[in-house]
Design an enzyme around this catalytic site. Structure first.
Site, short mmCIF file in Angstrom:
data_model
loop_
_atom_site.label_atom_id
_atom_site.label_comp_id
_atom_site.label_asym_id
_atom_site.label_seq_id
_atom_site.Cartn_x
_atom_site.Cartn_y
_atom_site.Cartn_z
N ARG A 122 -8.58 11.94 12.77
CA ARG A 122 -7.15 11.65 12.93
C ARG A 122 -6.32 12.95 12.99
O ARG A 122 -6.65 13.93 12.32
CB ARG A 122 -6.68 10.71 11.80
CG ARG A 122 -7.38 9.37 11.95
CD ARG A 122 -7.02 8.40 10.88
NE ARG A 122 -5.65 7.97 10.95
CZ ARG A 122 -5.09 7.15 10.05
NH1 ARG A 122 -5.80 6.69 9.04
NH2 ARG A 122 -3.84 6.79 10.18
N LYS B 237 0.83 -1.21 0.00
CA LYS B 237 0.00 0.00 0.00
C LYS B 237 0.87 1.26 0.00
O LYS B 237 0.63 2.19 -0.77
CB LYS B 237 -0.92 -0.04 1.23
CG LYS B 237 -1.82 1.17 1.40
CD LYS B 237 -2.98 0.86 2.33
CE LYS B 237 -2.63 0.79 3.79
NZ LYS B 237 -2.31 2.09 4.42
N SER B 238 1.88 1.28 0.87
CA SER B 238 2.73 2.48 0.98
C SER B 238 3.44 2.78 -0.33
O SER B 238 3.53 3.93 -0.77
CB SER B 238 3.77 2.28 2.08
OG SER B 238 3.15 2.11 3.32
N ASP C 275 1.51 -1.48 11.73
CA ASP C 275 0.21 -1.95 11.22
C ASP C 275 -0.04 -3.43 11.51
O ASP C 275 -1.16 -3.92 11.32
CB ASP C 275 0.11 -1.70 9.70
CG ASP C 275 0.06 -0.22 9.37
OD1 ASP C 275 -0.24 0.59 10.26
OD2 ASP C 275 0.33 0.12 8.20
N ARG D 168 -6.87 1.20 17.87
CA ARG D 168 -6.61 -0.24 17.72
C ARG D 168 -6.24 -0.93 19.03
O ARG D 168 -6.34 -2.15 19.12
CB ARG D 168 -5.52 -0.46 16.65
CG ARG D 168 -6.03 -0.15 15.26
CD ARG D 168 -4.99 -0.31 14.17
NE ARG D 168 -5.62 -0.08 12.87
CZ ARG D 168 -4.95 0.15 11.73
NH1 ARG D 168 -3.64 0.19 11.74
NH2 ARG D 168 -5.61 0.33 10.61
#
Ligand SMILES: O=C(O)C1=C[C@@H](OP(=O)(O)O)[C@@H](O)[C@H](O)C1
Ligand SMILES: C=C(OP(=O)(O)O)C(=O)O
Length: 435
Positions: free
Chosen positions: A121, A21-22, A312, A343
């Site tokens: 966020r 993804k990054s 993550d 989380r």
């Protein structure tokens, strides 16, 4: 619609996971700013990366998407056009923060905003250094989306990051592309360095000495094709599932193993995991195949400089800890509170539903694992990583479970449940030969 999951005795087979993804985000962003055409293979067609494509299209970048590749027709460092509408970043913190760094250096005004999670966020962390560079940027209450950016000349700064965040580091470096003079960032601990690697690949001068990174603003960036490796953050679910389900063996092909991302392998190794790296290769970004076999895991301490290298993966590591003998302590992980969901709270609540002994702390969790756990109705908090972690947990629990919002996995891994299904019912070759 919720999804029912039943326990399985083993997962066996070979899989590939979608692109990182990054790296996918960065390939589009830097491809847009480069001279020439960038062909991206292995691009992650997850909702977050599609948000990045959509934002750059709104700034006049021609981006072709097919099953084989994504082609970005770069406009050069000064070629972005003023968007005629708000730039919508969806659920993606990476899009929001990195894009801000780029927008701070543009000769036009822009507004960006995302979904309900993005609107909670923290954005003050990027507003502060960008303002120090001269940017005219503001957010709701100074810290939240929507963010409004107006043109202003930028100067390079030396900035000590208050948190080890690759998004913050990258936002400052990307603004530095448009600044007068060098930009230096100092990280408290090394975070993922895909921005630095890609910028170097495109011809920019980026020097890294320890945790100090200095960018000299380039005259141009030259487009270079990008082969995106599989995302180790997505591979993590199969690593943990393969470890905790007895009699499992999974090969995950073509996984990116950039050392700033492999904290999960180090943490699982410390827990007694049998994971092998095969066929190591790659230049700009190292890649290998990973073979995982069921293992008797034991508790460990996960904290300090390793945290940004596995940030993550902590939700699924918490699942591994729940099935490991003894105590696992996760600390220095306050950043988990400001992701798509909190989380720490989410994983503590959801793991507790199984009967697991989990305690939330200020900066992490303490998990006493090793006893049998039972299935339950799990909530995902619209957080893809919580949903996938609890799906892995469900496979190893006694009795069936459900996940309330399985569709949210599309943020980073749209085909997650199909790949998981492909590993079920593949008998061990030893057993098959006895039939
Ligand atoms: O730079 C990136 O691509 C990312 C950095 C990390 O966020 P932080 O920089 O906020 O830690 C990570 O959690 C996110 O999934 C992707
Ligand atoms: C935190 C994540 O992504 P982002 O910050 O880009 O929303 C993630 O994918 O776990």
């Amino acid at each position: 619609m919720s999804l029912t999951l039943s326990p399985v005795p083993a997962l066996r087979g070979t899989v590939t996971v979608p692109g990182d993804k990054s790296i996918s985000h960065r390939a589009v962003m830097l491809g847009a700013l480069a001279e020439g055409t960038t062909h991206i293979t292995g691009f992650l067609m997850g909702e977050d990366c599609l948000s990045t494509i959509s934002c750059f299209r709104k700034m006049g970048i021609d981006i072709e998407v097919s099953d084989e590749e994504v082609v970005v027709h770069g406009a050069g460092l000064h070629g972005l056009k003023a968007p005629t509408e708000l730039l919508y970043t969806g659920n993606s913190g990476t899009t929001t923060r990195l894009l801000c760094g780029i927008l701070a250096g543009q000769p036009f005004s822009s507004v960006l905003n995302g979904d309900a999670s993005i609107q909670k966020r923290p954005m003050g962390r990027i507003i502060k250094p960008l303002r120090l560079m001269g940017a005219d940027i503001d957010g709701k209450d100074g810290n939240l989306c929507p963010l409004t950016i107006h043109p202003a000349p930028l100067s390079g700064i030396r900035y000590e990051l208050p948190v080890a965040s690759a998004q913050l580091k990258s936002a400052v470096l990307l603004a530095g592309l448009f600044a007068d003079g060098q930009t230096t960032v100092v990280e408290p601990a090394a975070s993922r360095d895909h921005t630095e690697r890609m910028l170097r690949g495109l011809g920019a001068k980026v020097e890294t000495v320890g945790n100090v990174i200095t960018l000299t603003p380039p005259d141009t960036l030259r487009a270079v094709d990008v082969e995106v490796p599989g995302d180790i953050s997505s591979a993590a679910y199969f690593l943990v599932a393969g470890l905790i389900l007895p009699d499992s063996e999974i090969i995950i092909r073509n996984v990116g193993v950039n050392p700033t991302r492999t904290g999960i392998l180090d943490a699982l190794d410390a827990m007694g995991a049998d994971i092998e790296r095969l066929n190591e290769r790659g230049d700009v970004e190292p890649v290998c195949d990973l073979r995982v076999r069921s293992s008797r895991l034991h508790g460990t301490v996960i904290g300090g400089d390793i945290i940004p290298r596995l940030i993550d993966e902590l939700p699924v590591l918490a699942v591994a800890a729940a099935f490991a003998e003894g105590e696992t302590v996760i600390r220095d992980a306050q950043e988990l509170k400001v992701k798509e969901s909190n989380r720490i709270a989410a994983m503590t609540t959801e793991l507790s539903r199984t009967g697991a002994d989990v305690r939330e702390t200020e900066d992490g969790m303490v998990i006493c694992g090793g006893k049998p756990l039972h299935g339950a109705d799990f909530l995902s908090y619209a957080d893809h990583r919580v949903a996938m972690s609890m799906a892995v947990c469900a496979l190893a629990c006694e009795g069936s479970s459900s996940i309330d919002d399985p569709a949210c996995v599309a943020i980073s891994y749209p085909t997650f449940f199909d790949t998981l299904d492909s590993l079920k019912n593949n008998e061990a070759s030893g057993r098959r030969s006895k039939l």
